[in-house]
Design a protein around this motif. Structure first.
Motif, mmCIF file in Angstrom:
data_model
loop_
_atom_site.group_PDB
_atom_site.id
_atom_site.type_symbol
_atom_site.label_atom_id
_atom_site.label_comp_id
_atom_site.label_asym_id
_atom_site.label_seq_id
_atom_site.Cartn_x
_atom_site.Cartn_y
_atom_site.Cartn_z
ATOM 1 N N LEU A 38 42.155 36.618 49.273
ATOM 2 C CA LEU A 38 42.947 35.431 48.953
ATOM 3 C C LEU A 38 44.173 35.336 49.852
ATOM 4 O O LEU A 38 44.578 34.230 50.240
ATOM 5 C CB LEU A 38 43.363 35.463 47.482
ATOM 6 N N ALA A 39 44.777 36.476 50.180
ATOM 7 C CA ALA A 39 45.917 36.452 51.096
ATOM 8 C C ALA A 39 45.506 35.874 52.452
ATOM 9 O O ALA A 39 46.251 35.097 53.061
ATOM 10 C CB ALA A 39 46.492 37.851 51.258
ATOM 11 N N ARG A 40 44.312 36.237 52.926
ATOM 12 C CA ARG A 40 43.838 35.691 54.208
ATOM 13 C C ARG A 40 43.619 34.185 54.133
ATOM 14 O O ARG A 40 43.658 33.500 55.163
ATOM 15 C CB ARG A 40 42.551 36.396 54.619
ATOM 16 N N LEU A 41 43.412 33.661 52.930
ATOM 17 C CA LEU A 41 43.210 32.216 52.755
ATOM 18 C C LEU A 41 44.512 31.476 52.477
ATOM 19 O O LEU A 41 44.496 30.278 52.194
ATOM 20 C CB LEU A 41 42.224 31.978 51.606
ATOM 21 N N GLY A 42 45.632 32.183 52.519
ATOM 22 C CA GLY A 42 46.919 31.522 52.368
ATOM 23 C C GLY A 42 47.540 31.605 50.990
ATOM 24 O O GLY A 42 48.594 30.994 50.756
ATOM 25 N N PHE A 43 46.946 32.348 50.085
ATOM 26 C CA PHE A 43 47.563 32.524 48.770
ATOM 27 C C PHE A 43 48.706 33.516 48.913
ATOM 28 O O PHE A 43 48.511 34.638 49.386
ATOM 29 C CB PHE A 43 46.527 33.021 47.753
ATOM 30 N N ARG A 44 49.898 33.076 48.503
ATOM 31 C CA ARG A 44 51.091 33.894 48.684
ATOM 32 C C ARG A 44 51.838 34.159 47.379
ATOM 33 O O ARG A 44 52.811 34.908 47.376
ATOM 34 C CB ARG A 44 52.047 33.216 49.674
ATOM 35 N N TYR A 45 51.386 33.539 46.291
ATOM 36 C CA TYR A 45 52.056 33.723 45.009
ATOM 37 C C TYR A 45 51.069 34.315 44.002
ATOM 38 O O TYR A 45 49.951 33.821 43.864
ATOM 39 C CB TYR A 45 52.598 32.402 44.469
ATOM 40 N N LEU A 46 51.503 35.356 43.302
ATOM 41 C CA LEU A 46 50.753 35.897 42.183
ATOM 42 C C LEU A 46 51.631 35.753 40.955
ATOM 43 O O LEU A 46 52.614 36.483 40.783
ATOM 44 C CB LEU A 46 50.381 37.367 42.421
ATOM 45 N N ALA A 47 51.303 34.787 40.124
ATOM 46 C CA ALA A 47 52.048 34.536 38.886
ATOM 47 C C ALA A 47 51.407 35.341 37.771
ATOM 48 O O ALA A 47 50.218 35.187 37.498
ATOM 49 C CB ALA A 47 52.043 33.044 38.567
ATOM 50 N N VAL A 48 52.179 36.206 37.135
ATOM 51 C CA VAL A 48 51.633 37.200 36.221
ATOM 52 C C VAL A 48 52.263 37.033 34.842
ATOM 53 O O VAL A 48 53.473 37.203 34.677
ATOM 54 C CB VAL A 48 51.882 38.630 36.739
ATOM 55 N N GLU A 49 51.416 36.719 33.866
ATOM 56 C CA GLU A 49 51.894 36.547 32.493
ATOM 57 C C GLU A 49 52.605 37.795 31.986
ATOM 58 O O GLU A 49 53.589 37.705 31.241
ATOM 59 C CB GLU A 49 50.704 36.225 31.587
ATOM 60 N N ALA A 50 52.127 38.977 32.369
ATOM 61 C CA ALA A 50 52.609 40.223 31.784
ATOM 62 C C ALA A 50 53.962 40.676 32.317
ATOM 63 O O ALA A 50 54.556 41.605 31.766
ATOM 64 C CB ALA A 50 51.580 41.333 32.010
ATOM 65 N N ILE A 51 54.478 40.057 33.388
ATOM 66 C CA ILE A 51 55.795 40.435 33.894
ATOM 67 C C ILE A 51 56.857 39.821 33.002
ATOM 68 O O ILE A 51 56.841 38.614 32.735
ATOM 69 C CB ILE A 51 55.986 39.980 35.349
ATOM 70 N N ALA A 52 57.781 40.640 32.534
ATOM 71 C CA ALA A 52 58.828 40.160 31.634
ATOM 72 C C ALA A 52 59.797 39.232 32.365
ATOM 73 O O ALA A 52 59.969 39.307 33.587
ATOM 74 C CB ALA A 52 59.586 41.341 31.030
ATOM 75 N N GLU A 53 60.445 38.368 31.590
ATOM 76 C CA GLU A 53 61.394 37.417 32.151
ATOM 77 C C GLU A 53 62.485 38.134 32.934
ATOM 78 O O GLU A 53 63.026 39.143 32.499
ATOM 79 C CB GLU A 53 62.025 36.595 31.023
ATOM 80 N N GLN A 54 62.787 37.606 34.104
ATOM 81 C CA GLN A 54 63.843 38.084 34.989
ATOM 82 C C GLN A 54 63.549 39.457 35.593
ATOM 83 O O GLN A 54 64.426 40.067 36.200
ATOM 84 C CB GLN A 54 65.208 38.095 34.267
ATOM 85 N N GLN A 55 62.314 39.936 35.445
ATOM 86 C CA GLN A 55 61.955 41.208 36.064
ATOM 87 C C GLN A 55 61.259 41.023 37.405
ATOM 88 O O GLN A 55 61.071 42.000 38.137
ATOM 89 C CB GLN A 55 61.042 42.007 35.120
#
Length: 413
Positions: free
Chosen positions: A140-157
């Motif tokens: 996916l990085a080779r296709l230009g995906f640069r953001y991984l949005a992760v539900e499990a990451i706590a706010e402001q972490q």
């Protein structure tokens, strides 16, 4: 509905052994202070707590087992929750067996060429789903995906995580599981910006009110990425029914995936891993899972060019179901933990803290006082030959006995 309840019940795991050199054995190495408890429990403690039958006890037990690498126990604990058997009508069974399997990662990456937002879900007790997510990141990085949005990451972490490059205990609840830690480490190494998005909704004891607030908040937080970077390509990692695109996707209300489509006008490519995956017993599996014969992670197509199979869970409206075959074991561990350069590493140091003991392997370059270990195993006795799954490098191993005694040593893989 079982899937709705579990999303709100928690704080919203055969080849030759790789030899290594024991560099040092010293109980005074700079690990956590004795008054700083580890977020990992012995299996006997998990079993005792689950037996109390408090609300959500089996969910919590399944999570706790996954954190210490006891994958079979995690599946069994999850299955022991009440729920209807997962059946498939006879006509649907005949239709399913007429499909042909194609390799899942290849199919997804081919689709990803024309996608802006991909939503991939997981079962929170099943580390295999994180392993599959990790396998997609380089392509996916080779296709230009640069953001991984992760539900499990706590706010402001997320800002701290992006700067540090590896998870710590404060990063999140599920992220203390080693395969989740590996997912985040691989993403950072591949240049992804890690993004927290599960925040902004006030908690409520009323489930309907919680869903009504939480799903739009998640969608708004992800949509902000497109406001700051209109060309962004985003992989969204979530749990269970948040990936549901249907109008009543979660507790009778639209879930995050549907809300995100409404906000952005972008139809996300939604991928479900939870329906066509093994359970602790066949009774916990979808009927079509037991009909599948693929030997690797797959999606099922009627004929080339047609829409893939996406009906394994009638309550889920997604674009595709990913099938994961039954786990095979290697070096005392699920074989899928040995991926992306991770190899079996034998545990040969004499254990002095007694049995059973928890063994945690930390990267020597990371902050040992806070980092999530790269691997965790519970060893029952001298004859228990489980191996660590580790990449090349230097590691500090912490052994902890039931009475709190600790032993540390350094290994070089």
């Amino acid at each position: 509905m079982k899937k709705s309840l579990l999303l709100l019940a928690g704080p919203v795991l055969a080849g030759s052994l790789v030899a290594f050199l024991v560099l040092q054995t010293e109980s005074a190495l700079p690990v956590r202070r004795p008054d700083s408890p580890l977020p990992y429990k012995f299996s006997a403690v998990i079993k005792e707590e689950c037996a109390k039958n408090t609300p959500g006890a089996n969910q919590v037990a399944a999570w706790d087992y996954s954190f210490i690498g006891d994958y079979p126990a995690a599946l069994r604990a999850w299955d022991e929750q009440p729920g209807p058997p997962r059946r498939l009508a006879a006509a649907d069974s005949l239709a399913f067996v007429g499909l042909h399997a194609v390799e899942a990662a290849g199919y997804i990456l081919a689709r990803a060429r024309t996608e802006r937002i991909i939503i991939l879900n997981e079962a929170h007790h099943n580390p295999r789903h994180r392993v599959f997510a990790s396998s997609l990141l380089p392509g996916l990085a080779r296709l230009g995906f640069r953001y991984l949005a992760v539900e499990a990451i706590a706010e402001q972490q997320d800002a701290r995580l992006n700067h540090r490059g590896y998870p710590v205990r404060e990063t999140g609840f599920y992220t203390k599981e080693p395969q989740f830690g590996r997912l985040l480490r691989i993403a950072h190494a591949r240049g992804y910006q890690l993004v927290a998005y599960d925040y902004g909704a006030e908690p409520s004891p009323d489930m309907h009110a919680s869903i009504a607030a939480r799903e739009p908040a998640q969608a708004r937080n992800i949509a902000r990425l497109l406001q700051t970077d209109p060309q962004a390509k985003i992989l969204v990692h979530c749990g269970f029914s948040h990936a549901n695109e249907g109008p009543d996707g979660l507790g009778g209300l639209p879930a995050m995936a549907a809300r995100l489509r409404e906000l952005t006008g972008i139809d996300p490519f939604t991928i479900d891993q939870t329906a066509l995956t093994e359970a602790g017993t066949p009774a916990g599996e979808a009927a079509c899972y037991r009909l599948a014969t693929a030997t690797r992670s797959a999606v099922f197509l009627p004929v080339p060019g047609k829409a893939p199979y996406a009906h394994a869970d009638p309550a889920m409206s997604v674009d595709v179901n990913v099938y994961h075959p039954r786990t095979k074991y290697q070096a005392g561990r699920p074989a899928w933990v040995f991926h992306a350069g991770y190899e079996p590493v034998a545990i040969v140091e004499p254990i002095t803290v007694g049995y059973p003991c928890l063994l945690l392997a930390y990267a020597a370059a990371e902050d040992l006082a806070h980092a999530i270990p790269l691997d965790v195993v519970e060893v029952q006795g001298p004859g228990d030959k489980k191996c660590f799954a580790l990449p090349k490098g230097s590691f500090t191993v912490l052994a902890m006995g039931r009475d709190g005694r600790r032993q540390t040593w350094v290994i070089q893989n």
